[in-house]
Design an enzyme around this catalytic site. Structure first.
Site, PDB file in Angstrom:
ATOM      1  N   GLU A  74      -4.352  -6.443   2.831  1.00  0.00           N
ATOM      2  CA  GLU A  74      -3.096  -7.381   3.400  1.00  0.00           C
ATOM      3  C   GLU A  74      -3.074  -8.865   3.126  1.00  0.00           C
ATOM      4  OE1 GLU A  74      -5.068  -5.173   5.233  1.00  0.00           O
ATOM      5  OE2 GLU A  74      -3.694  -3.517   5.311  1.00  0.00           O
ATOM      6  N   TYR A  87      -1.573  -4.071  11.315  1.00  0.00           N
ATOM      7  CA  TYR A  87      -2.477  -4.516   9.922  1.00  0.00           C
ATOM      8  C   TYR A  87      -1.881  -5.815   9.380  1.00  0.00           C
ATOM      9  CZ  TYR A  87      -3.494   0.249  11.188  1.00  0.00           C
ATOM     10  OH  TYR A  87      -3.867   1.497  11.858  1.00  0.00           O
ATOM     11  N   ILE A  88      -1.158  -6.582  10.008  1.00  0.00           N
ATOM     12  CA  ILE A  88      -0.659  -7.667   9.265  1.00  0.00           C
ATOM     13  C   ILE A  88      -1.875  -8.792   9.433  1.00  0.00           C
ATOM     14  CG2 ILE A  88       0.668  -8.969  11.259  1.00  0.00           C
ATOM     15  CD1 ILE A  88       2.840  -9.415   9.274  1.00  0.00           C
ATOM     16  N   GLU A 136       0.824  -1.108  -0.115  1.00  0.00           N
ATOM     17  CA  GLU A 136      -0.263   0.054  -0.086  1.00  0.00           C
ATOM     18  C   GLU A 136       0.727   1.039  -0.175  1.00  0.00           C
ATOM     19  OE1 GLU A 136      -2.161  -0.786   3.753  1.00  0.00           O
ATOM     20  OE2 GLU A 136      -2.838  -2.613   2.678  1.00  0.00           O
ATOM     21  N   HIS A 170      -0.996   1.459  15.971  1.00  0.00           N
ATOM     22  CA  HIS A 170      -0.009   1.763  15.175  1.00  0.00           C
ATOM     23  C   HIS A 170       1.247   1.580  16.012  1.00  0.00           C
ATOM     24  CE1 HIS A 170      -2.930   4.145  13.468  1.00  0.00           C
ATOM     25  NE2 HIS A 170      -2.665   4.197  12.165  1.00  0.00           N
ATOM     26  N   GLN A 211       1.758  -2.107   5.756  1.00  0.00           N
ATOM     27  CA  GLN A 211       2.184  -0.588   6.260  1.00  0.00           C
ATOM     28  C   GLN A 211       2.366  -0.480   7.664  1.00  0.00           C
ATOM     29  OE1 GLN A 211      -1.136   2.734   5.368  1.00  0.00           O
ATOM     30  NE2 GLN A 211       0.379   2.726   3.397  1.00  0.00           N
ATOM     31  N   PHE A 212       1.796  -1.142   8.575  1.00  0.00           N
ATOM     32  CA  PHE A 212       2.010  -1.374  10.002  1.00  0.00           C
ATOM     33  C   PHE A 212       1.694  -2.609  10.501  1.00  0.00           C
ATOM     34  CE2 PHE A 212       0.936   3.049   9.486  1.00  0.00           C
ATOM     35  CZ  PHE A 212       1.682   3.809  10.663  1.00  0.00           C
ATOM     36  N   ALA A 213       2.619  -3.088  11.375  1.00  0.00           N
ATOM     37  CA  ALA A 213       2.449  -4.688  11.943  1.00  0.00           C
ATOM     38  C   ALA A 213       1.135  -4.709  12.567  1.00  0.00           C
ATOM     39  CB  ALA A 213       3.620  -4.870  12.794  1.00  0.00           C
ATOM     40  N   PRO A 237      -4.919  -9.411   8.857  1.00  0.00           N
ATOM     41  CA  PRO A 237      -5.695  -9.966   7.792  1.00  0.00           C
ATOM     42  C   PRO A 237      -4.983 -10.704   6.915  1.00  0.00           C
ATOM     43  CG  PRO A 237      -6.183  -7.577   8.076  1.00  0.00           C
ATOM     44  CD  PRO A 237      -4.775  -7.816   8.826  1.00  0.00           C
TER      45      PRO A 237
HETATM   46  C1  LIG Z   1      -5.967  -2.991   8.069  1.00  0.00           C
HETATM   47  C2  LIG Z   1      -5.271  -1.761   7.637  1.00  0.00           C
HETATM   48  N1  LIG Z   1      -4.592  -1.306   6.676  1.00  0.00           N
HETATM   49  C3  LIG Z   1      -4.079  -0.181   6.433  1.00  0.00           C
HETATM   50  C4  LIG Z   1      -4.274   0.866   7.061  1.00  0.00           C
HETATM   51  C5  LIG Z   1      -3.594   2.252   6.875  1.00  0.00           C
HETATM   52  N2  LIG Z   1      -4.438   3.425   6.315  1.00  0.00           N
HETATM   53  C6  LIG Z   1      -5.282   4.087   6.947  1.00  0.00           C
HETATM   54  S1  LIG Z   1      -6.247   4.957   6.447  1.00  0.00           S
HETATM   55  C7  LIG Z   1      -5.755   4.339   4.593  1.00  0.00           C
HETATM   56  C8  LIG Z   1      -6.316   4.563   3.597  1.00  0.00           C
HETATM   57  C9  LIG Z   1      -7.854   4.361   3.377  1.00  0.00           C
HETATM   58  O1  LIG Z   1      -8.611   5.038   2.401  1.00  0.00           O
HETATM   59  P1  LIG Z   1     -10.130   4.979   2.045  1.00  0.00           P
HETATM   60  O2  LIG Z   1     -10.702   3.724   2.757  1.00  0.00           O
HETATM   61  O3  LIG Z   1     -10.348   5.573   0.675  1.00  0.00           O
HETATM   62  O4  LIG Z   1     -10.475   6.157   3.173  1.00  0.00           O
HETATM   63  P2  LIG Z   1     -10.319   7.680   3.033  1.00  0.00           P
HETATM   64  O5  LIG Z   1      -8.771   7.873   3.811  1.00  0.00           O
HETATM   65  O6  LIG Z   1     -10.226   8.163   1.777  1.00  0.00           O
HETATM   66  O7  LIG Z   1     -11.419   8.405   3.802  1.00  0.00           O
HETATM   67  C10 LIG Z   1      -4.598   3.199   5.014  1.00  0.00           C
HETATM   68  C11 LIG Z   1      -4.247   2.670   4.139  1.00  0.00           C
HETATM   69  C12 LIG Z   1      -5.227   0.660   8.319  1.00  0.00           C
HETATM   70  N3  LIG Z   1      -5.638   1.751   9.153  1.00  0.00           N
HETATM   71  N4  LIG Z   1      -5.822  -0.717   8.537  1.00  0.00           N
END
Ligand SMILES: Cc1ncc(C[n+]2csc(CCOP(=O)(O)OP(=O)(O)O)c2C)c(N)n1
Ligand SMILES: Cc1ncc(C[n+]2csc(CCOP(=O)(O)OP(=O)(O)O)c2C)c(N)n1
Ligand SMILES: [Mg+2]
Ligand SMILES: [Mg+2]
Lengths: 412, 339, 412, 339
Positions: free
Chosen positions: D60, D86-87, D29, D129, D82-84, D89
């Site tokens: 993930e 979130y591993i 990501e 985080h 991106q962060f452990a 899934p």
């Molecule tokens: C399981 C998981 N993976 C990655 C992240 C890191 N992360 C936080 S917000 C985000 C982007 C989300 O985008 P979107 O769903 O389009 O929502 P928006 O921020 O546009 O409102 C990511 C990758 C997370 N919080 N949880």
């Protein structure tokens, strides 16, 4: 014939380029039909590809989806959106000033949470993501309470445990926000299944970003909702961006997110997310369907993330500076304001006065909030709260660790 | 009192709780009309209806997520994961959500979900029908983790789990569903009716979560174990003629450290045994904690007996399984150590 | 208006009832159009709801999807299906006789694996589930090898580690079968992405049951395949049952599984899975699309699980005894046989002779296989193989454990 | 030699491997155009193109599954989570598939996937985080697990991981991305340029997986630790004026037991420290193993220092974090124990 090759989704623009929004499939206001709530899904697949819009370019409400709201209701909606925006602006600045550790704005998307919050009953259960702070505004949670959470201070509803913006409100029927994307989507379906098992007529609504629809839990939610015809509204807020990646990386390049609905035999709707009236109308429609046993709906809100992803993020690295200004669906506050003016129920003067009032309310709330402490300044929460609520009752090993911490701190 | 095997005891626990509390719902793959692949939910849908006992899609993550939502809405869901080997798709919902909901919402929200799942080998299930993953749940703050070793405890602990407002992951060692098993696959199967813990009250009772069970008192050595291994360890100690104190941990979290420590301080020797793989497993926690608390009483190193650090191989099940020989070898080493 | 309530998918029949297959949306042979392989997905959504059929009730091949295979090819297909069935029958009996621990038959679904295996190139990579043994037959893996796996004997390709039927065949480009449902679905997409990155023109194909489409990995596969337009064929074998639950519990009550394709902007096709010619034709079409860079296809094969789920299962507990006989799409072997007879290229006598030949081949193979040992009888595999292949090189802790086991066994 | 922080060192490792081996691909990501939220992959897509450095959907599980498929097809994928936190899934694909593919196919198939992920707290990330979940991977047979504590090791270990034909889960303690951290958040941040291990060769080199690093030799006590805690433990020992032997485990699996045992047999005392929660964590494995191997040399119980058994709380980060005070308390107890 061409050789097989890896396709990489295209961005509409990168820094230095002019945004090209021609990929968006738009439709004029009023053009989309409004089926009865008991229409079979297979007879309304089209809704997933069209775009429900009510406020036209001349600021008039048109077409079958016009919810015919009274001006006072519209004014309340405008007020909620403006308060949300004023709150966001100030909280962003407070983070920049080092008063809080983190913030996320909903600039440009305020109509989604506000109109939907207003279209639902107070007893309907909401499972938001982190960009629906408007729901708290609609349901009347004092801003001070939200600010105390942002400050992790002595009145923090999360008792210092959660990152800013991860609110919850049991009495307001708003579920706890998780840092993990999409996890609440199928939970909302489970909640709705329970409502149906219990025979109540409350429904659940839940929100994710379009980027989050990539997670497995999106699939779980779609599947369980469609199999059991759960009374739930599944909202995908397509603000075109997921941090640095464009909606194409979540599958939006080939087909609308609403189209996932018909793929499961579920109603799917695509709505202009910056059109307060349209969002209100489709939400009411979906809620009535769910409440009356006609099953779930997935709603894709076509909108734009006006601000950075969060205060940790610098969008200049991946998108043009002026993209939000060029977004073809405009700004939700401006559009409702103009509609009200068009109705003769609003004016620039009243608007400016309201903006000022909202900002003053935010400032006053902030002043009060900081009297309860900040993340770094007294009064501070008792750190030993950290050991509570891991379990309902604290088990021995945590009691022991708590005592260890007490000793550790006494020594200092 | 009735004679029940573990399947019947578990079934009885759910039957009683479905009857007592209209909020109790059962959900899982094949649990409804069919009554579960191990028949643990047999007859419950017929008795309580399709809205209380739900067949689900084959989506462990979805099952747990739905159970969480139901729990938040006031129900008391009991979710079955068909095999513990298939619990991983639900790992995120369990670890990130179920375990932390109460904490992150400062007690405003919680989901009293019980997750039942058959674990362990010895039924020729190969690497995907034999695992014992309790260790990767015991490490997660906010989860209670339980594994009974007999019908009486199974029923009493399951009722406690369902009534518990904290989430419980409830492992059922499938090898001993029908009878205790001492580790010798060549002996004829023994039914629970030959065992005192096969006497199970028909009505409501509980066994507390958070208490070990001293299965046998003894002075020579303490054996700390749980699940199928309780019976294997009993047999191994018997075959060596040892006066072993055998402790059935029963609830991995919260751990009843006091009972363990009292015993090892008395015996001065300890063997920890489980069927799960050894490296990084729950036995490490047991060994480390006992060592910390009983160091000055120990007369020999604490040894661990466990499954090897490989997947559970289909053809070499009995070479893999930590049977009497492996337990006995550890016991001998521990007993032979100079005081 | 009706109150919100939990919907429970309906079964077409339970023990003692007469199966009611009226829920199935059928179509006559030849009725479905065949678009060009470069047709845009949005212009062929209909394929996901129709049913591609070629062999009509009079045993004739009709319509645009007729692949016009030569009689010798058809005879090879029939032979493969009959060998698969003979193998299944014998292995089922061997399990019942206690010779192996487990077995799963593909009765009624043989056309899927056999026709698809024949329609793909040998260098295309296959990621099957456990009911596509026909792929091994098509690609020519000696039955003895498969049997040795079932027996976990000294020639077991899995070295005793896997449950029976979990084959693999690197040189035949067939991936290892996992006991965990659906995990291979997105892996196949990853393989296909790599093929595109490397610029080869091989494609991947993968199979799951309709029940398995509920797992999160189905979503991952659909999403990654559609986002990157990976050269892959995603097959959902809808045999109506997942152990005891009917396809409605996987979402098949409201919409075909093929419809998930258009939901993602991916081509989705529904095919009569018991029609050898139709399965062959759609597979060729999807393979050509993928190979030529027009992206992935999801194919739903409408078929019926003729036998029990596995040897551990007793279907009499949850379905009527005669359901398979009443299945409206017939038996794939019978249908191809009748078609060949209709063409004048086959006869009852040749058919009986072939059946006998196949059975003899299976029996002879079994005789050989058991000479290499069985799960319980010598010669046996060395148990110490258990410690190999956990890592490429055995680390110290495993060497130590291996030595411990050696000591443990020496003592006995 | 160049001065690099850990981000640059990791970036350099991937840059070198992308250059050396056309099979290496990076996916995750925001890793492509943007260069990752911690900028570890900065510039790599620009240099190697969109087919070598891929932005992915936020899934993930899908990322790891795709990486496995790519690995089976001859590539060497480096996936970023991106962060452990979130591993999870991806846990099923990692545990059930990646870890066992070689085993179940008797070596015919394998996927040489490296999974990189930032872990640990100290950046005010709150409970989602800040996690250190190495324990739930170390318990899984078939995975290698790595966590470097400095730029030199980070680069050398990451190159080893990418070249390794076994799957590697590679944890990056994000608190020390920019500089070593001794546990005192009130001190000014120190950059890696002040640390000898911030001197990093620009070219190719490897640090072997499976070998601990003796960071400091000493005779009083052995401190077994890894990641951010290496620096905290060094400072704690220094503040107590102890001649501690400090061992950076570096690779949790395979574990270099020999180095640990040699040290504890020499010092007779041992403290195990990690940032992850204590109960059922990897520290249990370290403690249990050392106790088994060094029992007769131990002059005091082996103590564990760890994060508390709660989620990582946002506001009480420094009360949660196992800082110098907590390490020092354990060291004192261990040193005061009568021999
Ligand atoms: C399981 C998981 N993976 C990655 C992240 C890191 N992360 C936080 S917000 C985000 C982007 C989300 O985008 P979107 O769903 O389009 O929502 P928006 O921020 O546009 O409102 C990511 C990758 C997370 N919080 N949880
Ligand atoms: C992750 C996972 N969950 C559950 C199971 C147990 N299980 C094995 S086969 C099966 C039914 C699968 O049905 P379907 O996908 O329709 O395939 P079919 O058996 O009909 O070919 C189940 C639930 C499993 N193997 N893996
Ligand atoms: Mg977004
Ligand atoms: Mg099926």
């Amino acid at each position: 014939m061409r050789p097989s090759r890896l396709h990489i989704p295209k961005h509409h623009s990168r820094p230095g380029e002019t945004p090209d929004f021609s990929y968006l499939e738009l439709a004029p206001a009023g053009a989309t039909q409004r089926p009865d709530i008991n229409t079979r899904v297979r007879d309304m697949n089209g809704l997933a590809f069209e775009l429900v819009r009510v406020i036209d370019d001349g600021h008039t409400a048109v077409g079958p989806w016009n919810p015919h709201l009274d001006p006072p209701e519209l004014q309340v909606g405008l007020r909620h959106m403006m308060l949300t925006r004023a709150f966001d602006d100030r909280m962003q600045r407070m983070q920049r000033a080092g008063k809080t550790s983190f913030y996320m704005r909903s600039l440009g998307e305020e109509a989604v949470a506000v109109a939907q919050g207003m279209a639902l009953r107070p007893t309907d259960m909401l499972f938001p993501s982190y960009r629906q702070q408007g729901l708290y505004v609609v349901r009347g949670r004092p801003l001070v309470d939200l600010m105390c959470q942002l400050l992790s201070n002595t009145r923090d509803m999360c008792k210092g445990r959660q990152l800013p913006i991860m609110y919850h409100w049991r009495d307001g029927n708003i579920f706890s926000i998780s840092g993990n994307l999409t996890t609440q989507f199928p939970q909302a379906v489970g909640w709705a299944m329970a409502a149906a098992i219990k025979g109540t007529d409350d429904i659940a609504a839940t929100w994710i970003g379009e980027g989050s629809s990539a997670e497995a839990d999106f699939h779980h939610a779609m599947l369980f909702a469609s199999v059991y015809e759960a009374p739930v509204i599944l909202n995908v807020v397509n603000n075109q961006w997921a941090i640095s990646t464009f909606q194409g990386f979540a599958g939006g390049e080939h087909r609308s997110f609403a189209a996932r609905g018909p793929g499961f035999g579920m109603a799917g709707l695509r709505v202009d997310g910056n059109d307060f009236l349209a969002v209100y109308a489709v939400t009411r429609w979906a809620a009535e369907r769910a409440r009356n046993g006609f099953g779930p709906t997935i709603i894709e809100h076509v909108t734009y993330r006006g601000a950075a992803h969060s205060t940790s993020d610098d969008p200049a690295r991946y998108r043009p500076k002026d993209d939000y200004e060029r977004w073809p669906l405009g700004d939700p506050v401006e559009r409702l304001k103009n509609h009200l003016i068009d109705l003769g129920e609003w004016s620039e003067e009243r608007h400016a006065a309201l903006a000022k009032e909202m900002d003053e309310h935010v400032v006053a709330s902030w002043k009060e909030a900081v009297t309860y402490g900040t993340l770094t300044e007294a009064p501070r929460l008792d750190a030993h709260l950290m050991f509570e609520d891991v379990f309902k009752e604290m088990p021995e090993h945590l009691k022991k660790q708590e005592a260890e911490l007490r000793a550790e701190r006494a020594e200092k | 009192m009735a004679q029940m095997n573990m399947i019947q005891a578990l079934n009885s626990a759910m039957d009683i709780m479905l009857g007592r509390d209209p909020g109790v719902v059962i959900l899982g793959e094949d649990v409804g009309f069919f009554g579960g692949v191990f028949r643990v939910t047999d007859g419950l849908q017929r008795k309580y209806g399709e809205h209380r006992v739900l067949d689900t899609p084959i989506a462990e993550g979805g099952i747990v997520a739905a159970a969480i939502g139901m729990g938040v809405n006031g129900l008391r869901p009991v979710a079955e994961i068909q095999f513990a080997d298939y619990i991983y798709p639900a790992y995120d919902q369990i670890v990130s959500e179920l375990a932390r909901l109460r904490y992150r919402s400062a007690g405003e929200f919680f989901a009293p979900v019980t997750i039942r799942t058959p674990c362990g080998g010895g039924i020729r299930g190969g690497q995907t029908h034999s695992q014992s993953p309790e260790g990767v749940f015991a490490h997660v703050s906010g989860l209670k983790v339980v594994m009974p070793s007999n019908p009486y405890d199974a029923k009493g602990l399951l009722i406690s789990a369902i009534e518990d407002d904290d989430p419980v992951v409830f492992f059922e060692p499938k090898r001993i569903y029908n009878g205790p098993f001492d580790g010798d696959p060549n002996k004829p199967a023994v039914p629970w009716s030959t065992h005192p813990k096969g006497d199970v009250p028909e009505g409501y009772y509980t066994v507390p979560i958070g208490k070990c069970d001293v299965v046998r008192e003894g002075g020579d050595v303490t054996i700390v174990t749980y699940g199928t291994m309780v019976h294997v360890c009993e047999a191994a100690a018997r075959s060596l003629g040892l006066d072993a104190e055998i402790i059935d941990v029963r609830t991995m979290v919260p751990l009843d450290v006091e009972t363990l420590v009292n015993s090892v301080q008395k015996t001065g020797r300890c063997v920890v045994a489980h069927e799960a793989t050894r490296f990084g497993g729950y036995g490490g926690e047991l060994s480390a904690t006992i060592q910390e608390e009983c160091f000055w009483h120990l007369e020999a190193p604490i040894l661990r007996v466990a499954g090897w650090d490989t997947p559970y191989p289909h053809a070499f099940e009995w070479e893999y399984f930590p049977g009497q020989a492996r337990v006995a070898a550890a016991l001998r080493t521990v007993m032979e150590a100079a005081a």
